[in-house]
Every structure is written in C-alpha cells, then in structure tokens.
Design an enzyme around this catalytic site. Structure first.
Site, PDB file in Angstrom:
ATOM      1  N   ASP A  12      63.079  32.695  81.976  1.00  0.00           N
ATOM      2  CA  ASP A  12      62.629  33.013  83.125  1.00  0.00           C
ATOM      3  C   ASP A  12      63.817  33.390  84.110  1.00  0.00           C
ATOM      4  O   ASP A  12      64.529  32.973  84.334  1.00  0.00           O
ATOM      5  CB  ASP A  12      62.081  31.923  84.278  1.00  0.00           C
ATOM      6  CG  ASP A  12      61.193  32.374  85.400  1.00  0.00           C
ATOM      7  OD1 ASP A  12      61.393  33.656  85.595  1.00  0.00           O
ATOM      8  OD2 ASP A  12      60.532  31.615  86.319  1.00  0.00           O
ATOM      9  N   GLU A 109      59.585  37.353  82.720  1.00  0.00           N
ATOM     10  CA  GLU A 109      59.392  35.747  81.958  1.00  0.00           C
ATOM     11  C   GLU A 109      59.159  36.020  80.504  1.00  0.00           C
ATOM     12  O   GLU A 109      58.333  37.211  80.217  1.00  0.00           O
ATOM     13  CB  GLU A 109      58.343  34.879  82.513  1.00  0.00           C
ATOM     14  CG  GLU A 109      58.689  34.418  84.064  1.00  0.00           C
ATOM     15  CD  GLU A 109      57.418  33.859  84.788  1.00  0.00           C
ATOM     16  OE1 GLU A 109      57.063  32.701  83.919  1.00  0.00           O
ATOM     17  OE2 GLU A 109      56.904  34.209  85.582  1.00  0.00           O
TER      18      GLU A 109
END
Length: 398
Positions: A12, A109
C-alpha cells in the site's frame, strides 16, 4: 498431506496522490501538501495529504476550509489522475518481477501471492516485502507499507497497522494474541454504520465478532457476515488473481488539465492525439475494442460538457483521435477557453489478433508497434499517422 501455507503480501503506497505530487515537484519537499477535489473552491474536500499535513490534523474527506484552519500553510493541489495511473502501472511492473499473481486494489494497493516464488528467490515473504519497500523508495522516491500473511484479509490488515514504510508480518498463531484484541473497524468491510450497529450489542473487537453465532451474523449482515467471520478465523482461502488474466475494465479514459487555457482547434487536436495514444495502448493491453467514444470538456470557469457516440469497433490511435475530435467539433465552437480535456472508450468487445499477409494491401494498424516501442524504450512520445507531439507547455503531467 498438509498443504503449504500461502504467503500473501499487501503493498500500500503511503499517501499515494500527495506522495506522487511531492516527488514530481521537489519544491514541495518539507511542506504540508494536500490533493483536493477543487483547490480553487474552499468547499472542496481533501482527497489525500502528506505526512506533514497529517501531523497538523488534516484528514482525508475534510473540507478544505477546515483543513486550512488546522494548517494555514497547507498547499492544496488539483489531482493529476493520469500521472497517478502511470505510476500505478509502473508499480505493477515492479511487483510482477516477483510473481504473476498480482491483484490491484485501486491505484495504490496490490495483493501479491509469492508462495511459488519463495524457493526460486531464496527469500522469505518478509524479506521480499522489505526488498519491495527499498526498491520503491529508490525508484519512485516515496514509500509503501507491506503486510505479510497467509490470507488476503490479514495481509491487508498488516499493511494498515504500521505506517509509513513498515513491513508487518501476521502469522496464523498471532491471531488470538495480536489481531483479535484490535477494534472491529480495523477490518475492511466494517464501516461506521456497521461499527455502530455492533457496538450497540457490545461487540467492539475482532475477537468478539468471531464469537458471534452464524445465524446472528446473517441477520445483521447477510451472507457477508458469515464469510467475514470465516475469513477472520482463517478458515476461508481467497486466491490472488493472475495479473495477466484480470478482466478488462468497463471503460478506459485519459484526460489532462493544461497549464494554460486553450482555444485554438490545433491545440485541442494535439491534446486529443496525445490522449488517444495512451487510451489505445491500454485497450491493446486488455485486447478490447471500443464501440463508444466519449469526450468531456471543462471550461475556464469550470463548467463541464460531455458527449458520447457509438462508433465502429476500434482500438486504433488515429481512429480514436479522429472520432474524439469529431465529437469535440460537435460539442464545442472554440469560442471560449478550455482548461481540461478527457476522452474515453467504452462498451468493449474482445479484439482478435490478426496475422498480416504479404498480399494484404490495406494500410496496417501500427498502434501495436507504437505501444511496443513506448513500452520498451520509455515515453519517447511516439504517435502514429498525423498525431502531433504534446509540448510540455500544454501538458504538465508528462
């Protein structure tokens, strides 16, 4: 025979939009920065903020005026989605050097299943995560947080637990001691409404949630409740998709906000051809043909106009550009300054690869060649047919 425990990563990017803006503009270093919906209007909201802005209490979703009250020096920037998308694809290529099981979750992500790569790479999941973090810092100048676990839900939870720039490992044996005491809203899928509903019955932690009976969860959340419980108990395996077999998007578009307002049709044509090359490249990647083209224009005073039209199926640069320019001619009389242009292809059908013949006298489509050269040698700004090159003065994002 016991099956091997999977090793799944969730990477992320920390403060993605704001991080990309700060890296692309060195003068923003050490300054509080936020990417906002409309920086020219104080009623816009915060889409992303960097770590410095976060320290002042600036939060995502906050109204700009509220954020400015907390941080008067806050620099508010308009989003550049094309730039974020390009960086996102570059990140995907980095992840694909470890495994083909890469599943994007938004622009910032990705899940990675590296189970089959451990022996080949002679590394553990944690070591791969650490190496990814270092490579991202070196190549892009920003950071990622990575969760490592045996299941997607805990890999995602791990990347959320420690930010920025951390690797967090969650093993099956860690669940009762480290994970179940966490607040229920730590889990993706439990929003404010559900959190309030469960809190009203005394369920505030993950551990308390997994103790609930299935019939009770079904009454509160439907089938998603029992599925989430199975996930949190580590009983359900959800695979990471193969990046190369992901279904194509429903639409593919690109747009830009120019540094200066434009009125001349020739300038509009340059921008449209430039955008068409990017749209065509992504259509070719997904092997799709667009049956509908759309154009959206934003004026100097921020008014937006839009037009769409069905077309002969295409993913050709020139055909996309000419079709969009024709739509632009229908929509606009070039009598008022434009500040943003966006084009889009949609209503897709699959394209078939066609072998060219020496005896085929028809003009070949060189879009594939353009894409191949740009992919291999970088953004050399090569376009086909009568495409014009976009000057830095009219396109600030490249």
């Amino acid at each position: 025979m016991q099956t091997k425990e999977r090793v799944i990563l969730h990477s992320d990017v920390n403060n993605f939009f704001a991080s990309v803006e700060c890296v692309s503009r060195p003068e923003l270093k050490d300054k509080p920065v936020a990417v906002t919906g409309n920086p020219e209007k104080r009623n816009g909201i915060i889409l992303a903020k960097n770590e410095l802005a976060k320290k002042f209490g600036v939060k995502t979703g906050q109204v700009i005026s509220e954020a400015k009250a907390l941080c008067p020096e806050l620099i508010c920037l308009a989003p550049h989605y094309d730039l974020y998308e390009e960086i996102s694809l570059q990140l995907h290529n980095l992840y694909l050097s470890y495994t083909n099981f890469v599943e994007p979750l938004g622009l910032d992500e990705c899940f990675l299943d590296v189970t089959g790569s451990l022996k080949y790479l002679k590394m553990s999941g944690e070591q791969i995560a650490d190496q990814i973090r270092e490579k991202v810092k070196q190549k892009f100048g920003f950071t990622v947080s990575v969760g490592v676990s045996f299941a997607k839900i805990f890999a995602k939870l791990g990347s959320d637990l420690r930010k920025p720039d951390f690797t967090t490992v969650i093993k099956r044996e860690d669940l009762k001691e480290k994970i179940y005491p966490l607040p229920l809203n730590s889990v993706v899928g439990i929003g404010k409404r559900l959190e309030k509903k469960f809190s009203s019955i005394g369920v505030n932690t993950i551990g308390e949630f997994v103790k609930l009976e299935d019939f009770y969860l079904n009454n509160l959340m439907g089938v998603n409740g029992t599925r989430l419980k199975a996930d949190l108990l580590g009983e359900r395996e959800e695979s990471v998709a193969d990046y190369y077999t992901l279904p194509p998007p429903k639409s593919i578009g690109n747009g830009t906000t120019t540094l200066k307002d434009i009125v001349d049709r020739r300038d509009v044509e340059k921008v449209i051809y430039f955008l068409a090359e990017k749209v065509s490249s992504r259509m070719l990647k997904h092997r799709v043909l667009a049956n509908t083209l759309s154009v959206t224009l934003k004026t100097k005073d921020l008014k937006t106009v839009h037009i769409s039209q069905k077309v002969k199926p295409t993913n050709n640069i020139s055909e996309i550009a000419k079709g969009c320019l024709m739509l632009c001619d229908k929509l606009w009389r070039y009598n008022y300054p434009l500040r943003a242009i966006r084009i889009k292809g949609s209503n897709f059908t699959s394209s078939n690869v066609r072998q060219l013949s020496f005896f085929d006298k028809s003009k070949p489509d060189i879009s594939e060649t353009v894409k191949y050269i740009n992919d291999k040698y970088g953004k050399i700004i090569l376009a086909s047919d009568s495409a014009s090159f976009i000057n830095k003065s009219t396109h600030p994002q490249e």
